[in-house]
Structures are given as C-alpha cells and as structure tokens.
Design an enzyme around this catalytic site. Structure first.
Site, mmCIF file in Angstrom:
data_model
loop_
_atom_site.group_PDB
_atom_site.id
_atom_site.type_symbol
_atom_site.label_atom_id
_atom_site.label_comp_id
_atom_site.label_asym_id
_atom_site.label_seq_id
_atom_site.Cartn_x
_atom_site.Cartn_y
_atom_site.Cartn_z
ATOM 1 N NE ARG A 1 44.561 54.764 -5.197
ATOM 2 C CZ ARG A 1 45.614 54.660 -6.000
ATOM 3 N NH1 ARG A 1 45.493 54.890 -7.298
ATOM 4 N NH2 ARG A 1 46.804 54.323 -5.530
ATOM 5 C CD GLN B 1 54.389 53.546 -4.262
ATOM 6 O OE1 GLN B 1 53.377 53.236 -4.861
ATOM 7 N NE2 GLN B 1 55.553 52.956 -4.500
ATOM 8 C CG ASP C 1 53.918 61.264 -7.467
ATOM 9 O OD1 ASP C 1 53.645 60.575 -8.471
ATOM 10 O OD2 ASP C 1 53.074 61.531 -6.585
ATOM 11 C CB CYS D 1 54.660 56.107 -6.323
ATOM 12 S SG CYS D 1 53.804 57.551 -7.010
ATOM 13 N NE ARG E 1 51.554 50.172 -3.117
ATOM 14 C CZ ARG E 1 50.620 50.876 -3.775
ATOM 15 N NH1 ARG E 1 50.964 51.607 -4.830
ATOM 16 N NH2 ARG E 1 49.363 50.901 -3.371
HETATM 17 N N1 NVA Z 1 50.473 61.769 -6.421
HETATM 18 C C1 NVA Z 1 49.849 60.797 -7.296
HETATM 19 C C2 NVA Z 1 50.209 59.414 -6.866
HETATM 20 C C3 NVA Z 1 49.645 58.312 -7.742
HETATM 21 C C4 NVA Z 1 49.972 56.953 -7.249
HETATM 22 C C5 NVA Z 1 48.348 60.995 -7.289
HETATM 23 O O1 NVA Z 1 47.793 61.234 -6.201
HETATM 24 O O2 NVA Z 1 47.744 60.920 -8.343
HETATM 25 N N1 CP Z 2 51.586 53.893 -7.237
HETATM 26 C C1 CP Z 2 50.270 53.677 -7.266
HETATM 27 O O1 CP Z 2 49.563 53.781 -6.251
HETATM 28 O O2 CP Z 2 49.795 53.266 -8.484
HETATM 29 P P1 CP Z 2 48.284 53.116 -8.910
HETATM 30 O O3 CP Z 2 47.674 54.482 -8.985
HETATM 31 O O4 CP Z 2 48.328 52.436 -10.245
HETATM 32 O O5 CP Z 2 47.565 52.273 -7.887
#
Ligand code: NVA
Ligand code: CP
Length: 304
Positions: free
Chosen positions: A105, A135, A220, A260, A288
C-alpha cells in the site's frame, strides 16, 4: 520477473479468472465460517509494506495469510530502509528473495509497478493513489452474494474520481456493467481511463440523474489519504454529493449501496444509511478477507 503474475489492477486477471476468484472467495468464506479453512500454504510468508494507514487491508491480509496456514510480516517505511531511500528495485529483489508473496500500500502507482518488475514473487496492490483492486473484488463478491451477476447492471459512483472510482472503471470493463460517475467538475477520474472505457462509463454530473434506476450506488471519502490538507476545500466542492435515503429512492427498488470505509457519516454518506440494519457495508468489509485469500491462493499456485 517476466513470468511472475501480479495483481496490480483488475486488468491483471481475465474476466473469467475474476469470476472464478469471487466464486472461490465465497467458498472460502463458507469454509471459514464453518472453521474448516484448508491451511494449504503452511510455512509461506506474506510481506506487507504499508506506506499509508490501514485497518481493513492490514487486518484482512494478516488474518487471511494465517488462515491459509502461513505468516504475514508488517513492514513500515518508517522502520525499514525503504524510508531511508533504499531504491524500490533493490528492496524488491531482496524482500522477494525471502518471502513468497508481497502486498504493498503506497502513494504512486509506479512504485508498485517498479516493485513488481523486480520481484521474483507475486505482488498485490493494497491501494495506490490510482487503484484499489482488492476492494473491488470484495465489492463484486458482495454484489454477487446479495443480488447475483452484475453483468449488464447499472452502477452509480457518487463523489471523487479517485482510486476507487478508477477501479470501478476497470470493474465496469471486466465485469461488464454500465458505470455512471457523478462528480463535480475538476474531480473526474483520469481522462485516458475514461476515454478507453467510453462504451460503458459516462460522467453524469448530477447525482440524482446518475442514480436513476441504478442497481448499485457507491461512494468514498471526499479527501483520500495524502489529501488531508484539501479536506475543507473538498467538503465545499462535494456539497450535494451525499449518498442518502433520498438519493437511494431514485435507484432501483432493490438497489444496494456500498462504501469501502472508513466513512465520514454526514459527509459522503448519511448516518442513516451507514447505520441501517440491512446495509451490506459490513459484509463488504468482511469480504476483503475472503477475496484476498482467493487472490493469494491463485497467485501462490501460479508461481509454484
Ligand atoms: N480513496 C480512499 C480509500 C481508502 C480505503 C483513500 O485512498 O484514502
Ligand atoms: N477499505 C480499506 O482499504 O480500508 P483500510 O484503509 O482500513 O485498509
């Protein structure tokens, strides 16, 4: 390495493979609820690199790998050499020589692409600024479990043209549904991605028009991770883009809504919808776990 399979976007699997993955995820869910997990990957190690915060992604990957019989290792740039400037290429060569699969990530999508290009083991995108494919697998599994095939259905995205919206564009292509995106001017997904998917994806500015007859409405946060400084300006730009009961009354009678998470009640989604007893949002979050176990299984088997 050239012949190693990865999951960086939904386009890394064929439509047929994606269908198999969500079916497999539902089977793994049943097995897990019956406490009959197969644990077929004893001794396998998942390296998890998190340059951004996470609850769901971290817990689901770590629990999932344990349920597959293996072990998950949390790696933060703050306490590895990644945060001190060791090149991604070198890190990928070294980490992939010691673990069986990697989840990342991070910010730029090019970082996961570079890592994957120099990794001898499969790499899974656990969210970048551009895409969040894990997701989408969970969302597609959730729709399938509650309403059957999404093929030919209408999905409405309400809000920012962010990593989730862009993943929905890929999903529209791979799962073959119509996607209407309601976003304010200046917050559209990538124009290249829109142009490449013109046959299934359209920008419909007004959320009410976009939600008309929809089978699934998705939203979102208005400010994603890394955009915290823009929160106030974005809240102003997205006023009127809330998913709430009034908006859902325009959708199909049995329409689902998804998020999400994490969510901001009263901003992009109403508290009423978040706290409704029949929402599938918590199932979406749980999925998930199952969807990613199916992805890890497929990639580990492909890399044997
Ligand atoms: N669009 C959000 C999704 C979090 C799971 C972000 O990138 O923070
Ligand atoms: N939806 C999602 O990816 O959640 P987190 O940021 O908690 O991992």
């Amino acid at each position: 390495m050239a012949d190693t399979r990865h999951f960086l976007t939904l386009l890394d699997f064929t439509p047929g493979e994606l269908q198999q993955l969500i079916q497999r995820a539902s089977k793994m869910k049943q097995d897990h609820h019956a406490r009959t997990d197969e644990r077929r990957f004893t001794g396998h190690v998942l390296g998890m690199i998190f340059a951004k915060s996470s609850t769901r992604t971290r817990v689901s990957f770590e629990a999932g790998m344990t349920q597959l019989g293996g072990h998950a290792m949390f790696l933060s740039p703050d306490d590895t050499q990644l945060g001190r400037g060791e090149p991604i290429e070198d890190s990928a060569r070294v980490i992939s020589s010691m673990v069986d699969i990697v989840m990342i990530r991070t910010f730029g999508h090019d970082i996961v692409e570079t890592f994957a290009a120099h990794s001898s083991v499969p790499v899974i995108n656990g969210l970048t600024d551009d895409y969040h494919p894990c997701q989408l697998l969970a969302d597609m599994q959730t729709f399938h479990e509650h309403r059957g095939s999404i093929n030919g259905k209408v999905v409405t995205w309400v809000g920012d043209g962010n990593n989730m919206a862009q993943s929905y564009i890929n999903a529209a292509r791979q799962f073959d549904f119509e996607l209407r995106i309601a976003c304010p001017p200046g917050f559209e997904p990538s124009s290249e991605l829109l142009a490449a998917n013109r046959d299934r994806v359209s920008i419909v500015r007004d959320p009410k028009t976009a939600a008309e007859g929809a089978h699934l409405v998705v939203t979102d946060v208005w400010a994603s991770m890394g955009q915290e400084a823009e929160q106030k300006a974005r809240a102003a730009a997205f006023a009127g883009y809330q998913v709430n009961a009034e908006l859902m009354s325009r959708a199909a009678p049995d329409a689902l809504y998804m998020h999400c998470l994490p969510a901001h009640r009263g901003e992009e989604i109403s508290a009423e919808l978040m706290d409704a007893s029949d929402t599938v949002i918590w199932d979406e979050a749980e999925n998930r776990l199952h969807a990613q176990k199916a992805v890890m299984e497929a990639l580990l088997l492909a890399n044997r």
